[in-house]
Scaffold this motif. Sequence first.
Motif, PDB file in Angstrom:
ATOM      1  N   ILE A 197      15.861  -8.742  16.495  1.00 10.28           N
ATOM      2  CA  ILE A 197      16.376  -7.544  17.151  1.00 10.28           C
ATOM      3  C   ILE A 197      15.346  -6.956  18.112  1.00 10.28           C
ATOM      4  O   ILE A 197      15.673  -6.570  19.241  1.00 10.28           O
ATOM      5  N   LEU A 198      14.091  -6.907  17.669  1.00 10.04           N
ATOM      6  CA  LEU A 198      13.078  -6.152  18.413  1.00 10.04           C
ATOM      7  C   LEU A 198      12.152  -7.000  19.290  1.00 10.04           C
ATOM      8  O   LEU A 198      11.671  -6.516  20.319  1.00 10.04           O
ATOM      9  N   ILE A 199      11.869  -8.230  18.890  1.00  7.12           N
ATOM     10  CA  ILE A 199      10.847  -9.017  19.576  1.00  7.12           C
ATOM     11  C   ILE A 199      11.428 -10.170  20.367  1.00  7.12           C
ATOM     12  O   ILE A 199      11.234 -10.286  21.566  1.00  7.12           O
ATOM     13  N   ARG A 200      12.139 -11.033  19.676  1.00  6.10           N
ATOM     14  CA  ARG A 200      12.654 -12.243  20.308  1.00  6.10           C
ATOM     15  C   ARG A 200      14.114 -12.075  20.678  1.00  6.10           C
ATOM     16  O   ARG A 200      14.918 -11.644  19.868  1.00  6.10           O
ATOM     17  N   ASP A 201      14.422 -12.442  21.911  1.00  6.17           N
ATOM     18  CA  ASP A 201      15.810 -12.349  22.363  1.00  6.17           C
ATOM     19  C   ASP A 201      16.550 -13.599  21.891  1.00  6.17           C
ATOM     20  O   ASP A 201      16.775 -14.542  22.649  1.00  6.17           O
ATOM     21  N   ALA A 202      16.888 -13.611  20.607  1.00  3.57           N
ATOM     22  CA  ALA A 202      17.567 -14.747  20.004  1.00  3.57           C
ATOM     23  C   ALA A 202      18.818 -14.271  19.294  1.00  3.57           C
ATOM     24  O   ALA A 202      18.913 -13.109  18.891  1.00  3.57           O
ATOM     25  N   ARG A 216      30.692  -8.202  -0.926  1.00  2.00           N
ATOM     26  CA  ARG A 216      31.994  -8.661  -1.401  1.00  2.00           C
ATOM     27  C   ARG A 216      31.801  -9.457  -2.688  1.00  2.00           C
ATOM     28  O   ARG A 216      31.089 -10.463  -2.700  1.00  2.00           O
ATOM     29  N   ALA A 217      32.427  -8.990  -3.751  1.00  2.00           N
ATOM     30  CA  ALA A 217      32.288  -9.647  -5.050  1.00  2.00           C
ATOM     31  C   ALA A 217      32.936 -11.028  -5.022  1.00  2.00           C
ATOM     32  O   ALA A 217      33.973 -11.232  -4.395  1.00  2.00           O
ATOM     33  N   SER A 218      32.295 -11.977  -5.686  1.00  5.50           N
ATOM     34  CA  SER A 218      32.837 -13.323  -5.818  1.00  5.50           C
ATOM     35  C   SER A 218      32.418 -13.858  -7.183  1.00  5.50           C
ATOM     36  O   SER A 218      31.741 -13.182  -7.951  1.00  5.50           O
ATOM     37  N   GLY A 219      32.784 -15.066  -7.465  1.00  3.31           N
ATOM     38  CA  GLY A 219      32.428 -15.625  -8.769  1.00  3.31           C
ATOM     39  C   GLY A 219      30.985 -16.065  -8.859  1.00  3.31           C
ATOM     40  O   GLY A 219      30.479 -16.323  -9.953  1.00  3.31           O
ATOM     41  N   SER A 220      30.326 -16.143  -7.732  1.00  6.94           N
ATOM     42  CA  SER A 220      28.945 -16.630  -7.697  1.00  6.94           C
ATOM     43  C   SER A 220      28.040 -15.611  -7.031  1.00  6.94           C
ATOM     44  O   SER A 220      28.348 -15.098  -5.954  1.00  6.94           O
ATOM     45  N   ARG A 221      26.913 -15.298  -7.682  1.00 11.54           N
ATOM     46  CA  ARG A 221      25.946 -14.372  -7.075  1.00 11.54           C
ATOM     47  C   ARG A 221      25.359 -14.965  -5.807  1.00 11.54           C
ATOM     48  O   ARG A 221      25.090 -14.250  -4.842  1.00 11.54           O
ATOM     49  N   LEU A 222      25.154 -16.285  -5.811  1.00 10.60           N
ATOM     50  CA  LEU A 222      24.585 -16.914  -4.622  1.00 10.60           C
ATOM     51  C   LEU A 222      25.551 -16.832  -3.444  1.00 10.60           C
ATOM     52  O   LEU A 222      25.124 -16.650  -2.299  1.00 10.60           O
ATOM     53  N   GLU A 223      26.844 -16.941  -3.718  1.00 10.08           N
ATOM     54  CA  GLU A 223      27.829 -16.782  -2.653  1.00 10.08           C
ATOM     55  C   GLU A 223      27.836 -15.342  -2.140  1.00 10.08           C
ATOM     56  O   GLU A 223      28.049 -15.105  -0.939  1.00 10.08           O
ATOM     57  N   GLU A 224      27.605 -14.381  -3.018  1.00  6.66           N
ATOM     58  CA  GLU A 224      27.535 -12.980  -2.595  1.00  6.66           C
ATOM     59  C   GLU A 224      26.333 -12.755  -1.686  1.00  6.66           C
ATOM     60  O   GLU A 224      26.429 -12.022  -0.692  1.00  6.66           O
ATOM     61  N   ILE A 225      25.208 -13.383  -2.028  1.00  8.62           N
ATOM     62  CA  ILE A 225      24.013 -13.271  -1.185  1.00  8.62           C
ATOM     63  C   ILE A 225      24.289 -13.873   0.193  1.00  8.62           C
ATOM     64  O   ILE A 225      23.986 -13.271   1.232  1.00  8.62           O
ATOM     65  N   GLU A 226      24.877 -15.062   0.199  1.00 11.39           N
ATOM     66  CA  GLU A 226      25.187 -15.719   1.464  1.00 11.39           C
ATOM     67  C   GLU A 226      26.152 -14.883   2.296  1.00 11.39           C
ATOM     68  O   GLU A 226      25.971 -14.694   3.501  1.00 11.39           O
ATOM     69  N   GLY A 227      27.192 -14.354   1.638  1.00 16.24           N
ATOM     70  CA  GLY A 227      28.174 -13.540   2.350  1.00 16.24           C
ATOM     71  C   GLY A 227      27.578 -12.253   2.895  1.00 16.24           C
ATOM     72  O   GLY A 227      27.890 -11.830   4.016  1.00 16.24           O
ATOM     73  N   PHE A 228      26.690 -11.638   2.106  1.00 15.82           N
ATOM     74  CA  PHE A 228      26.061 -10.388   2.538  1.00 15.82           C
ATOM     75  C   PHE A 228      25.164 -10.622   3.753  1.00 15.82           C
ATOM     76  O   PHE A 228      25.216  -9.857   4.729  1.00 15.82           O
ATOM     77  N   LEU A 229      24.354 -11.674   3.715  1.00 16.45           N
ATOM     78  CA  LEU A 229      23.470 -11.946   4.848  1.00 16.45           C
ATOM     79  C   LEU A 229      24.269 -12.394   6.076  1.00 16.45           C
ATOM     80  O   LEU A 229      23.922 -12.033   7.209  1.00 16.45           O
ATOM     81  N   ALA A 230      25.337 -13.148   5.865  1.00 17.57           N
ATOM     82  CA  ALA A 230      26.178 -13.550   6.988  1.00 17.57           C
ATOM     83  C   ALA A 230      26.781 -12.322   7.668  1.00 17.57           C
ATOM     84  O   ALA A 230      26.761 -12.202   8.900  1.00 17.57           O
ATOM     85  N   ALA A 231      27.308 -11.393   6.868  1.00 16.01           N
ATOM     86  CA  ALA A 231      27.903 -10.176   7.430  1.00 16.01           C
ATOM     87  C   ALA A 231      26.848  -9.292   8.079  1.00 16.01           C
ATOM     88  O   ALA A 231      27.086  -8.688   9.133  1.00 16.01           O
ATOM     89  N   THR A 232      25.682  -9.195   7.448  1.00 10.51           N
ATOM     90  CA  THR A 232      24.597  -8.370   7.994  1.00 10.51           C
ATOM     91  C   THR A 232      24.142  -8.890   9.351  1.00 10.51           C
ATOM     92  O   THR A 232      23.988  -8.119  10.313  1.00 10.51           O
ATOM     93  N   PHE A 233      23.939 -10.204   9.458  1.00 12.83           N
ATOM     94  CA  PHE A 233      23.482 -10.780  10.720  1.00 12.83           C
ATOM     95  C   PHE A 233      24.576 -10.723  11.781  1.00 12.83           C
ATOM     96  O   PHE A 233      24.291 -10.494  12.960  1.00 12.83           O
ATOM     97  N   ALA A 234      25.827 -10.918  11.362  1.00 17.72           N
ATOM     98  CA  ALA A 234      26.931 -10.848  12.324  1.00 17.72           C
ATOM     99  C   ALA A 234      27.059  -9.442  12.895  1.00 17.72           C
ATOM    100  O   ALA A 234      27.228  -9.265  14.117  1.00 17.72           O
ATOM    101  N   SER A 235      26.972  -8.424  12.045  1.00 20.59           N
ATOM    102  CA  SER A 235      27.118  -7.043  12.525  1.00 20.59           C
ATOM    103  C   SER A 235      25.931  -6.648  13.399  1.00 20.59           C
ATOM    104  O   SER A 235      26.103  -5.989  14.429  1.00 20.59           O
ATOM    105  N   ALA A 236      24.723  -7.060  13.000  1.00 21.19           N
ATOM    106  CA  ALA A 236      23.537  -6.731  13.803  1.00 21.19           C
ATOM    107  C   ALA A 236      23.539  -7.456  15.137  1.00 21.19           C
ATOM    108  O   ALA A 236      22.891  -7.017  16.088  1.00 21.19           O
ATOM    109  N   GLY A 237      24.270  -8.568  15.200  1.00 27.11           N
ATOM    110  CA  GLY A 237      24.332  -9.327  16.436  1.00 27.11           C
ATOM    111  C   GLY A 237      25.274  -8.746  17.470  1.00 27.11           C
ATOM    112  O   GLY A 237      25.235  -9.137  18.645  1.00 27.11           O
ATOM    113  N   GLU A 238      26.125  -7.802  17.050  1.00 25.98           N
ATOM    114  CA  GLU A 238      26.999  -7.154  18.020  1.00 25.98           C
ATOM    115  C   GLU A 238      26.170  -6.261  18.940  1.00 25.98           C
ATOM    116  O   GLU A 238      25.247  -5.579  18.498  1.00 25.98           O
TER     117      GLU A 238
END
Length: 200
Positions: free
Chosen positions: A174-179, A83-105
Amino acid sequence: MNAEPAGVRRPHTGRRRNEAARRSILDAAAELLADPAVTTITIDEIAKAAGVGRQTIYRWWPSKGAVLFEAMVERAEQMAPVRASGSRLEEIEGFLAATFASAGEARAASVLRAGVAEALRDPEATSVMKEFTAHRRAILVRLLTDARDAGELPEHCAVDLIADQAYGLLWYRILIRDAPLSAEIGRELANALISQAKMS
């Protein structure tokens, strides 16, 4: 020959992709990947689950691996887009947040684990998993590189190492630790990696 119920006609699946049939095929591939009772996946099984002929699948994809790859990539892009934003660092944070949230389902985690299990049995599936993980990693590398080029991260920032750390934690959990995997964990990781990069 089994006749279809009166008034029901299957959408035409000619050379032009019929979106309903395409959706059924990709959904069927994802379902098979997520099913722990399925030990191997074949084109015939995907076709049966999708309600199409195997020739329809081969008309659109060159191999079973190509179908599985597209199914996994499409799901990942739907669940964790950039998701584009005014800050590249915010994009990185948003991408990893979404990635971890989706993988956690539960379903997504099941698909990812099943993909790895399939890769251990089938060389074609191994190629699919390598392409999928490389595709997702490349997105993060691009975001990190953009942030570095924009001066939001140091010039000497090791973007490849940061990407490996991010996905290393994801796959470890995902594969080793049940966290847990969650948006919060993704944001915490992003902030930790960014702070690490700025101090290096």
